[in-house]
Design a protein around this motif. Structure first.
Motif: not given
Lengths: 376, 398
Positions: B238-242, B285-289, B304-305, B374-375
């Motif tokens: 969860t710390s990925l998307g800051d 990048r847009l998916t991260g956003d 995030s995965a 993911i699966g």
């Protein structure tokens, strides 16, 4: 105003309302009936979308009987219609004709034409050379002459929803340059020949005009600008439609491989199948990001519209084709049958990938806007 | 200044507090530990933590706001001060340590004065981490630990480590693990650099020989180490998307810069490859956003995965492209010396990044494991048959 990618409660409700409507009134059995009917769709169902649940004019200002909510809301509707493969003039009317009209300055024409498109009572289409995804002005072949009113002459081989349209918006060449006209579906000298389409749920017609009476809507840069705007809007709407279809195919495929058993276990437990499903999810999610970014960029002006629309269309087309092809593969033999769902979506995906520009044509423009611009 | 406990800190308070700290301690001229100490004392390190432990009891969604103030004032991205400490350890300490331990360890963790490393992976337990063999045996009021760990970044610089060890070999693998924190200065710990594909040693091997750990440094119950470890893996994700990355930033920036610098090597095939890489980078990048926005509304998805997997595969593809663009020059590298400075600039940085990128699809979960995750976790596909399921760890073939 919500920020990009923020789907507020109203949008979330809108999505589930349209999804429920489609499940109830356009289940796959009915889609199959409609696609094999002569007209290719059920006008009563289209009217219900416009009138009963009011989801056809969300991006049309209230002055023309729309809802003035915005393109994001309209896109969410198209996303769900695409998921259910609802037969109807989504491309001709919602994606092309309505944005063209909205972009015009002619208030009278807008008041005359838009309300009945919003209500679903009438359908329309746009006749303009947009095969590469952008307007190719040199490819305009319809000639307009003024002689006791405007008259159009010429032929166009493939017009989306061309046979069903009550109104055809036609980009034509006058002695003073390009102009946009409205032609009534029952006008003299208008001949429409329905074509058998690869995707039976999305119809096309060959259209010819022989001194057909037409109403002038706009000329010069205004006409061109309206058509160019429509091409962008239609590109992002087809992109979200592709995402809707791809998501549905992913869901159906995951359900299938979770229940289909071979070698004593669900085939989805095998990594070869599971990893392929993971790749399909990735294709859906990245395309969703690109497609909705395009929608937001066009709604709020937050990005270069050409770049955002090109990215959306290219990414979503390739994703939908990969996901629907993967769905056929992962359904095994059932995926190759007429009875199975995947071929319906595969045909829509293939068609979307060739409509309003191929992925490579859009990628070429993205490259021109990013790489070539950097190097120049 | 601490906020009144009766008010819930809002965005304005967080921003005002952050502005005050950077005004009083200008990030560009204040020594890092002092700056990060003031940041911690003001409750800005982890705004959702308790007051007095580096937080303000605010919504976690406000952290990016604080970090942006720091960034705009020229300060560091806080987590870079102590990557593992911020990414994995802090959340575990908050959840599992007693208040006294938390109060003593979190501040130096936040300032970077006490770095942390992770002692999880082993030569025989990579993807199958729960199969690890390092043993912890009761010894008085503590534990004796023996085993070998590997892929420990920063172990040679760290004062503290989090450790996963087997306390019961007679139960199935996930049930016999216990989670500890270890003082890296304890007798019996040997850290050896592990030389990698680039010639450098960014990771270590860590040997534990009769290392004593007091029982007070056990987090969670005996046998519940897997649960504790997983709660922190979640933090890392969860710390990925800051933060919203800029268009064209990240690994794709290297390809774009190289493309601009070498017009003589342009051809339509490479241009096609590059625009496809650009599109991948941009959609990711847009998916991260999109994930960031969804997370701020409390809607956690698979993003995030997916982003971890995509970024790692993109990095490899980008540097493969870069090397091809370089042509013969791509066959050279400045040095494979173990002592080469550990930076990513210099004339042959691309070659080094090309080599380094082979690790991106291995570290933090291989691409194969990520696709399983993911699966199974997000698509809810049935689990594959596992040969070691329900078997006591000691009976698993190895």
């Amino acid at each position: 105003m919500t920020q990009e990618f923020e789907f507020d409660d109203e949008i979330v409700e809108l999505r589930s309302m349209v999804r429920e409507f489609c499940a109830e009134f356009s289940p796959e059995a009915l889609v199959r009936e409609h696609m094999e009917s002569e007209l290719g769709y059920d006008p009563a169902l289209w009217r219900r979308l416009g009138t009963d649940i009011g989801v056809l004019g969300l991006a049309v200002p209230e002055a023309y009987d729309g809802d003035g909510v915005g393109l994001v809301a309209q896109a969410v509707v198209v996303d769900e219609l695409g998921a259910a493969l609802v037969c109807g003039p989504v491309l001709g009317t919602l994606a092309l004709a309505m944005p063209t009209l909205v972009a015009l300055a002619d208030e009278d024409a807008k008041r005359e034409l838009l309300p009945s498109l919003c209500s679903g009572e009438h359908v329309a289409t746009l006749v303009a050379p947009l095969a590469t995804g952008v307007l190719d002005e040199r490819a305009v072949t319809i000639e307009a002459t003024e002689n006791d009113g405007w008259r159009l002459t010429g032929e166009v081989a493939q017009v989306p929803d061309g046979a069903a349209a009550d109104t055809l918006l036609v980009l034509a060449r006058t002695s003073d340059g390009l102009a946009l006209f409205a032609v009534a579906g029952d006008a003299d000298g208008l001949t429409r020949t329905a074509l058998t389409t690869l995707d039976l749920t999305r119809r096309q017609a060959a259209v010819s005009f022989a001194a057909t009476p037409a109403q002038l809507l706009a000329s010069g840069t205004e006409a061109v600008g309206a058509v160019e705007r429509a091409a962008l809007v239609a590109s992002v709407l087809l992109a979200v439609e592709s995402v809707g279809g791809a998501q549905r195919m992913l869901d159906v495929t995951v359900a299938h491989v979770s229940t289909r058993k071979q070698f004593g276990q669900p085939v989805g437990a095998f990594q070869a199948v599971k990893h392929r499903c993971a790749n399909l999810l990735i294709a859906v999610e990245t395309a969703r990001s690109a497609a909705y970014h395009g929608v937001w960029a066009l709604q709020d002006g937050t990005d270069d519209p050409q770049l955002a629309a090109g990215l959306a269309k290219a990414a979503a087309s390739e994703s939908y084709q990969a996901v629907s092809a993967g769905a056929i593969q992962l359904h095994g033999g059932l995926g190759f049958t007429w009875e199975g769902s995947p071929h319906l979506y595969f045909k829509r995906a293939s068609t979307n990938g060739l409509t309003l520009g191929t992925a490579t044509q859009h990628l070429d423009r993205v490259a021109a806007l990013t790489l070539d611009a950097v190097s120049a | 200044m601490t906020p009144s406990p009766t008010t819930t800190p809002d965005a304005e308070l967080v921003e005002a507090t952050a502005r005050r700290v950077v005004a009083e301690h200008p990030p560009t001229s204040t020594p890092l530990p002092e700056l990060m100490g003031a940041w911690y004392d003001a409750g800005l390190t982890w705004v959702h933590f308790p007051v007095g432990l580096g937080g303000l009891e605010a919504s976690r969604a406000l952290q990016p706001l604080a970090n942006r103030v720091m960034r705009e004032a020229g300060g560091p991205e806080p987590r870079t001060v102590n990557t593992i400490g911020y990414g994995i350890v802090a959340g575990t300490i908050r959840r599992y340590a007693d208040r006294e331990f938390a109060a003593r360890r979190l501040r130096p963790l936040a300032t970077g004065e006490e770095k942390w490393c992770q002692l999880f992976s082993e030569p025989g337990a990579g993807s199958d981490l729960a199969g690890l063999a390092t043993r912890a045996v009761r010894d008085g009021d503590g534990w004796r630990v023996n085993g070998q760990k590997v892929w420990n970044s920063l172990a040679h610089l760290s004062r503290w480590a989090i450790l996963l060890a087997r306390t019961d070999p007679d139960v199935p693998k996930h049930k016999g693990l216990t989670y500890f924190v270890v003082d890296m200065q304890s007798p019996g710990i040997t850290v050896r650099p592990l030389r990698q594909i680039t010639g450098r040693a960014a990771f270590n091997e860590v040997f534990l020989d009769d290392v004593f750990i007091p029982d007070s440094q056990r987090f969670g119950e005996v046998g519940e180490g897997w649960i504790v470890a997983n709660s922190t893996l979640g933090d890392e994700r969860t710390s990925l998307g800051d933060r919203v990355a800029a268009r064209g930033s990240g690994v794709i920036a290297d390809a774009l810069a190289l493309w601009a610098a070498h017009p003589e090597r342009h051809d339509p095939v490479l241009r096609d490859r590059l625009v496809r890489l650009w599109v991948r980078a941009e959609t990711q990048r847009l998916t991260g956003d999109r994930a960031r926005v969804a997370a701020s509304k409390g809607v956690a998805g698979a993003e995030s995965a997916i982003i971890k997997l995509l970024n790692s595969e993109l990095a490899q593809a980008v540097y493969e492209f870069c090397l091809e663009l370089l042509g013969p020059e791509g066959t050279l590298i400045d040095t494979y010396s173990l002592d080469a400075p550990d930076d990513e600039s210099g004339p042959t940085a691309i070659q080094r990044k090309y080599l380094r990128s082979r690790a991106t699809t291995l570290e933090g979960g291989t691409s194969e494991i990520m696709r399983n995750v993911i699966g199974e976790r997000f698509l809810k596909l049935p689990q594959e048959l596992r040969a070691d399921k329900g078997i006591a760890w000691k009976d698993i073939p190895r």
